[in-house]
Design a protein around this motif. Structure first.
Motif, mmCIF file in Angstrom:
data_model
loop_
_atom_site.group_PDB
_atom_site.id
_atom_site.type_symbol
_atom_site.label_atom_id
_atom_site.label_comp_id
_atom_site.label_asym_id
_atom_site.label_seq_id
_atom_site.Cartn_x
_atom_site.Cartn_y
_atom_site.Cartn_z
ATOM 1 N N GLU A 147 39.022 35.110 34.377
ATOM 2 C CA GLU A 147 40.138 34.972 35.324
ATOM 3 C C GLU A 147 40.709 33.558 35.288
ATOM 4 N N ASP A 148 39.856 32.555 35.111
ATOM 5 C CA ASP A 148 40.336 31.176 35.020
ATOM 6 C C ASP A 148 41.084 30.940 33.716
ATOM 7 N N ALA A 149 40.572 31.510 32.630
ATOM 8 C CA ALA A 149 41.247 31.367 31.337
ATOM 9 C C ALA A 149 42.650 31.960 31.389
ATOM 10 N N LEU A 150 42.786 33.147 31.975
ATOM 11 C CA LEU A 150 44.104 33.782 32.064
ATOM 12 C C LEU A 150 45.063 32.927 32.886
ATOM 13 N N ALA A 151 44.581 32.369 33.977
ATOM 14 C CA ALA A 151 45.437 31.538 34.825
ATOM 15 C C ALA A 151 45.911 30.303 34.076
ATOM 16 N N ILE A 152 45.031 29.670 33.321
ATOM 17 C CA ILE A 152 45.400 28.466 32.576
ATOM 18 C C ILE A 152 46.372 28.799 31.447
ATOM 19 N N ILE A 153 46.093 29.876 30.725
ATOM 20 C CA ILE A 153 46.979 30.291 29.628
ATOM 21 C C ILE A 153 48.387 30.543 30.153
ATOM 22 N N ALA A 154 48.479 31.212 31.294
ATOM 23 C CA ALA A 154 49.796 31.465 31.889
ATOM 24 C C ALA A 154 50.439 30.169 32.372
ATOM 25 N N GLU A 155 49.656 29.312 32.996
ATOM 26 C CA GLU A 155 50.169 28.041 33.521
ATOM 27 C C GLU A 155 50.762 27.177 32.410
ATOM 28 N N LEU A 156 50.188 27.266 31.214
ATOM 29 C CA LEU A 156 50.668 26.470 30.083
ATOM 30 C C LEU A 156 51.935 27.051 29.457
ATOM 31 N N GLY A 157 52.349 28.223 29.908
ATOM 32 C CA GLY A 157 53.614 28.781 29.453
ATOM 33 C C GLY A 157 53.513 29.886 28.419
ATOM 34 N N TYR A 158 52.298 30.315 28.089
ATOM 35 C CA TYR A 158 52.157 31.453 27.175
ATOM 36 C C TYR A 158 52.583 32.735 27.888
ATOM 37 N N ARG A 159 53.199 33.634 27.139
ATOM 38 C CA ARG A 159 53.665 34.897 27.721
ATOM 39 C C ARG A 159 52.758 36.067 27.390
ATOM 40 N N GLY A 160 51.666 35.777 26.670
ATOM 41 C CA GLY A 160 50.762 36.846 26.293
ATOM 42 C C GLY A 160 49.336 36.356 26.180
ATOM 43 N N VAL A 161 48.421 37.318 26.178
ATOM 44 C CA VAL A 161 47.009 37.001 26.016
ATOM 45 C C VAL A 161 46.400 38.015 25.053
ATOM 46 N N ALA A 162 45.639 37.504 24.091
ATOM 47 C CA ALA A 162 44.852 38.344 23.196
ATOM 48 C C ALA A 162 43.431 38.320 23.731
ATOM 49 N N LEU A 163 43.023 39.400 24.369
ATOM 50 C CA LEU A 163 41.703 39.457 24.977
ATOM 51 C C LEU A 163 40.659 39.840 23.936
ATOM 52 N N THR A 164 39.663 38.974 23.746
ATOM 53 C CA THR A 164 38.489 39.314 22.951
ATOM 54 C C THR A 164 37.351 39.617 23.910
ATOM 55 N N PRO A 165 37.132 40.893 24.232
ATOM 56 C CA PRO A 165 36.009 41.219 25.109
ATOM 57 C C PRO A 165 34.705 40.754 24.481
ATOM 58 N N ASP A 166 33.893 40.059 25.264
ATOM 59 C CA ASP A 166 32.645 39.500 24.749
ATOM 60 C C ASP A 166 31.621 39.499 25.872
ATOM 61 N N VAL A 167 30.444 39.016 25.587
ATOM 62 C CA VAL A 167 29.369 39.100 26.572
ATOM 63 C C VAL A 167 29.696 38.371 27.874
ATOM 64 N N ASN A 168 30.580 37.379 27.810
ATOM 65 C CA ASN A 168 30.965 36.664 29.022
ATOM 66 C C ASN A 168 32.410 36.912 29.425
ATOM 67 N N HIS A 169 33.111 37.793 28.706
ATOM 68 C CA HIS A 169 34.508 38.136 29.004
ATOM 69 C C HIS A 169 34.674 39.649 28.888
ATOM 70 N N ALA A 170 34.537 40.366 30.009
ATOM 71 C CA ALA A 170 34.675 41.825 29.982
ATOM 72 C C ALA A 170 33.725 42.438 28.953
ATOM 73 N N ASP A 171 32.445 42.266 29.153
ATOM 74 C CA ASP A 171 31.403 42.665 28.206
ATOM 75 C C ASP A 171 31.610 44.104 27.722
ATOM 76 N N PRO A 172 31.916 44.279 26.428
ATOM 77 C CA PRO A 172 32.230 45.619 25.932
ATOM 78 C C PRO A 172 31.017 46.532 25.819
ATOM 79 N N THR A 173 29.814 46.010 26.021
ATOM 80 C CA THR A 173 28.620 46.850 25.976
ATOM 81 C C THR A 173 28.151 47.265 27.365
#
Length: 282
Positions: free
Chosen positions: A16-42
């Motif tokens: 959630e913090d990463a998304l907020a910072i990415i948006a704050e910096l002016g990016y219009r998109g996010v490429a989510l890599t689900p991982d053990v500490n980011h929306a754990d895909p397992t």
């Protein structure tokens, strides 16, 4: 086109913090890599994690693609294993289920590219036995065709990435795979630096040749013969050529910065990357 940032470049941040910072910096998109500490895909509740992620994208008005490059989610000791080309059918099914979970996540109400269609990016992985290339290609094509059917039923497209060091590492090999899969839902993720690494130049030629199914783009700097994702300006990529090609085909998808090894300085790296790319995208 939509300038985005891959969350694998914020490996030490809460998602959630990463998304907020990415948006704050002016990016219009996010490429989510689900991982053990980011929306754990397992995790058992993985599909339900789409809700908070989708809400965050909507809150920040960011579009999204789903990447599948987590390193040790399936095997804690072997990077990017098992794969669709593993010798053990049980291992192949393990990777196929893993990728299917990403497709389900991509289908659940996110702000997508391409008129509401989700995008899931994937790659071949490496062989761990002496199986012939012909057999590996058959395994991979069959698995990608089945996964393409699964994704199509859920309004998600698959975008396959040639990766240096993997079984499918060049555009020629991708072309062979693409022809064998022969599915309208199976397209391309083009990593700009990889083309420099493998000597496939000029980059614009490949952008234009594959415009009919170019659904996702990764970007960073890189040097010939060395698969190392570098900060912009530290490698040999001709970015003027890259963006001229993307503009020539009226590319509407995501161009996402992929600098996972810079997570130790994620905020400054993302800021510097945005400032560099704005001269071409703005």
């Amino acid at each position: 086109m939509i300038l985005g940032y891959n969350t694998n470049g914020f490996a030490h941040h809460r998602l959630e913090d990463a998304l907020a910072i990415i948006a704050e910096l002016g990016y219009r998109g996010v490429a989510l890599t689900p991982d053990v500490n980011h929306a754990d895909p397992t995790a058992d509740d993985y599909p339900r994690q789409a809700g908070p992620f989708s809400d965050a994208c909507a809150r920040h008005t960011m579009r999204s693609v789903i990447e599948t490059g987590s390193r040790f989610a399936l095997d804690t000791r072997r990077k990017h294993q098992p794969t669709l080309i593993s010798s053990d059918p049980a291992d192949q099914r393990k990777r196929a289920d893993f990728l299917s979970r990403h497709v389900v996540l991509a289908s659940r109400g996110l702000l997508h590219d391409w008129g509401g269609l989700g995008i899931v990016s994937l790659w071949s992985g490496t062989a761990t036995d002496a199986t012939t290339p012909t057999t590996l290609m058959v395994r991979l094509a069959d698995a990608c065709r089945r996964l393409s059917d699964f994704a199509a039923d859920r309004d998600v497209r698959l975008a396959f990435e040639p990766e240096p060091g993997m079984f499918i590492d060049t555009m020629d090999k991708f072309a062979e795979l693409h022809a064998k899969v022969n599915h309208p839902n199976f397209g391309l993720t083009l990593d700009i630096g990889h083309l420099v690494c493998t000597g496939e130049l000029p980059i614009r030629k490949y952008i234009e040749a594959w415009k009919h199914c170019l659904w996702n783009v990764h970007i960073e700097d890189m040097k010939a013969g060395v698969h190392d994702h570098l900060m912009f300006g530290e490698g040999e990529v001709d970015f003027a050529d890259v963006f001229a090609g993307l503009k020539a085909i009226d590319y509407k998808g995501m161009v996402s910065v992929e600098l996972s090894r810079h997570s130790y300085d994620a905020v400054n790296t993302a800021r510097r990357a945005k400032a560099f790319l704005d001269q071409y995208v703005g």
